[in-house]
Scaffold this active site. Structure first.
Site, mmCIF file in Angstrom:
data_model
loop_
_atom_site.group_PDB
_atom_site.id
_atom_site.type_symbol
_atom_site.label_atom_id
_atom_site.label_comp_id
_atom_site.label_asym_id
_atom_site.label_seq_id
_atom_site.Cartn_x
_atom_site.Cartn_y
_atom_site.Cartn_z
ATOM 1 N N PRO A 156 0.786 -1.274 0.012
ATOM 2 C CA PRO A 156 -0.053 0.047 -0.037
ATOM 3 C C PRO A 156 0.866 1.163 0.176
ATOM 4 O O PRO A 156 1.997 1.369 0.959
ATOM 5 C CB PRO A 156 -0.823 -0.199 1.201
ATOM 6 C CG PRO A 156 -0.772 -1.612 1.840
ATOM 7 C CD PRO A 156 0.425 -2.249 1.175
ATOM 8 N N GLY A 160 3.468 4.104 5.042
ATOM 9 C CA GLY A 160 4.907 3.679 5.839
ATOM 10 C C GLY A 160 5.653 2.301 5.981
ATOM 11 O O GLY A 160 5.994 1.936 7.124
ATOM 12 N N SER A 164 8.978 1.810 -1.697
ATOM 13 C CA SER A 164 9.682 2.428 -2.576
ATOM 14 C C SER A 164 10.856 1.609 -2.674
ATOM 15 O O SER A 164 11.652 1.109 -3.556
ATOM 16 C CB SER A 164 10.137 3.924 -2.718
ATOM 17 O OG SER A 164 9.180 4.761 -2.745
ATOM 18 N N SER A 165 11.634 1.458 -1.545
ATOM 19 C CA SER A 165 12.965 0.564 -1.390
ATOM 20 C C SER A 165 12.760 -0.780 -1.616
ATOM 21 O O SER A 165 13.821 -1.531 -1.845
ATOM 22 C CB SER A 165 13.441 0.897 0.153
ATOM 23 O OG SER A 165 12.668 0.443 1.065
ATOM 24 N N ASP A 209 15.119 0.583 6.576
ATOM 25 C CA ASP A 209 14.454 -0.156 5.713
ATOM 26 C C ASP A 209 14.971 -1.130 4.749
ATOM 27 O O ASP A 209 14.752 -2.141 4.391
ATOM 28 C CB ASP A 209 13.457 0.768 4.912
ATOM 29 C CG ASP A 209 12.567 1.620 5.656
ATOM 30 O OD1 ASP A 209 12.781 1.788 7.105
ATOM 31 O OD2 ASP A 209 11.979 2.545 5.136
#
Length: 394
Positions: A156, A160, A164-165, A209
């Site tokens: 989603p 958070g 992207s990563s 992340d």
């Protein structure tokens, strides 16, 4: 007689680049049909890799302040990248996330309001560039050969969960295997590569992340300045995922109205604000204590640490910055006496119900009333293979 195409002069180079990306993608299908038998043999080497969403369990956001965190890979959501050998190097736009054709101006407006301007193409192009540069700078020879690289994701947006990563991580994993250099690029270095690719696009983030997505599983991370200055990366310690109690994820289906006010915390920290520096250290200490707590399976203490982590963040950032929707998710959890904190910077929370199934049922009812989505968390075990493990620093 074939007419020569007129030369097109572009005033704006980024638009020209996007044009050629899209044209390349549109012709990729036709191009593949014209392959000779030798090229058809090459295409059997299709590579597909996944990278999962992540949950910051304890210690975030201290990872960008030389702190410590405990983070795990979230099996509920992931991004995947697919690499297929081809005549030309093609980055394929996603039919949904890289949309450039709309039904109307209203459709375009609504799409950009909910999804933003950028999809995954720029992320993949950036990691290809940084991967090539890293190999060139470190004397790693890459074999000749081109590929078509595409991606997909069900993470989603704006929740958070590090969507992207995950795209960048999956693409990097494909490149490592296509060029057979996984053994030449250390596991500890790969999160830095991913972060560099995102920073090049103006994405402000930390290593947490990317470490979680490269390693998989549950990882304790120490980003102390001493380690970062000496090694260029933190000290990453994998932990047994079975040590975790049952956890839940709560997120908003449309989080776009949360946390609209820009945070001043980073600048205050750089300016030497004693409150921010001491509080951020306290957040990092929560992760350090949490490592022992998890090893001991002291789940009541874990609940206390999760709640305290959120309160410290709230004191530093303030309610206006956190956003009403994010705070409401935490309040919903507190109404049933469970523990929670943000999974990242907001948009979703990780929840622990120490009283078990009956408490989970009450929480599900409260989430339904508030319009939030709740689901049990699936923790992904370590994704490092034998080659990866051999590259780890002793």
């Amino acid at each position: 007689m074939h007419k020569q195409k007129p030369k097109i002069k572009y005033k704006y180079k980024p638009l020209a680049a996007l044009y050629f990306i899209l044209v390349g993608a549109l012709h990729a299908g036709g191009m593949n049909q014209k392959m000779n038998s030798t090229e058809e043999d090459i295409t059997s080497g299709m590579i597909e890799r996944k990278a999962y969403a992540r949950v910051g369990l304890l210690g975030n956001p201290s990872d960008v302040y030389f702190g410590k965190t405990i983070t795990f890979s979230l099996g509920n959501f992931w991004a995947s990248a697919k690499l297929e050998p081809s005549h030309h190097l093609v980055i394929k736009p996603h039919p949904v996330h890289d949309l450039v054709q709309f039904d109307s101006l209203d459709h375009l407006f609504s799409r950009l309001q909910s999804e933003g301007y950028y999809g995954g193409v720029r992320l993949i192009m950036s990691i290809c560039k940084l991967f090539y540069k890293h190999c060139k700078d470190n004397g790693i020879n890459l074999r000749p050969g081109n590929f078509t690289l595409s991606y997909d994701t069900n993470i989603p947006r704006q929740d958070g969960l590090s969507g992207s990563s995950a795209i960048v991580s999956a693409a990097l994993s494909c490149l490592l295997d296509f060029y057979n250099v996984r053994h030449l690029i250390k596991v500890e270095v790969r999160p830095n590569l991913i972060l560099s690719a995102e920073k090049e696009l103006g994405i402000v983030a930390g290593l947490q992340d990317r470490v979680a997505q490269v390693y998989g599983g549950l990882v304790y991370m120490d980003f102390s300045k001493e380690h970062m200055d000496k090694l260029g990366h933190g000290i990453y310690t994998p932990m047994d995922v079975t040590l975790l109690p049952p956890l839940h994820l709560i997120y908003a289906e449309n989080p776009s109205d949360s946390g609209k006010v820009h945070s001043t915390v980073r600048q205050r920290w750089l300016d030497g604000d004693e409150f921010i520096i001491s509080t951020m250290k306290e957040v990092a200490d929560i992760a350090a204590e949490g490592q022992s707590v998890i090893l001991q399976k002291n789940y009541q203490k874990l609940a206390e640490l999760m709640n305290h982590n959120f309160e410290l963040r709230r004191r530093m950032f303030g309610d206006e910055c956190l956003g009403d929707l994010n705070i409401e998710m935490v309040e919903v959890v507190r109404r049933v006496g469970a523990a929670s904190k943000f999974t990242g910077s907001g948009g979703a929370v990780v929840v622990f119900c120490p009283d078990g199934p009956s408490q989970v049922k009450r929480l599900e009812d409260e989430c339904r009333k508030a319009g939030f989505i709740i689901q049990p968390i699936q923790v992904v075990p370590s994704c490092l293979n034998d080659v990866d493990l051999q590259t780890l620093s002793k």
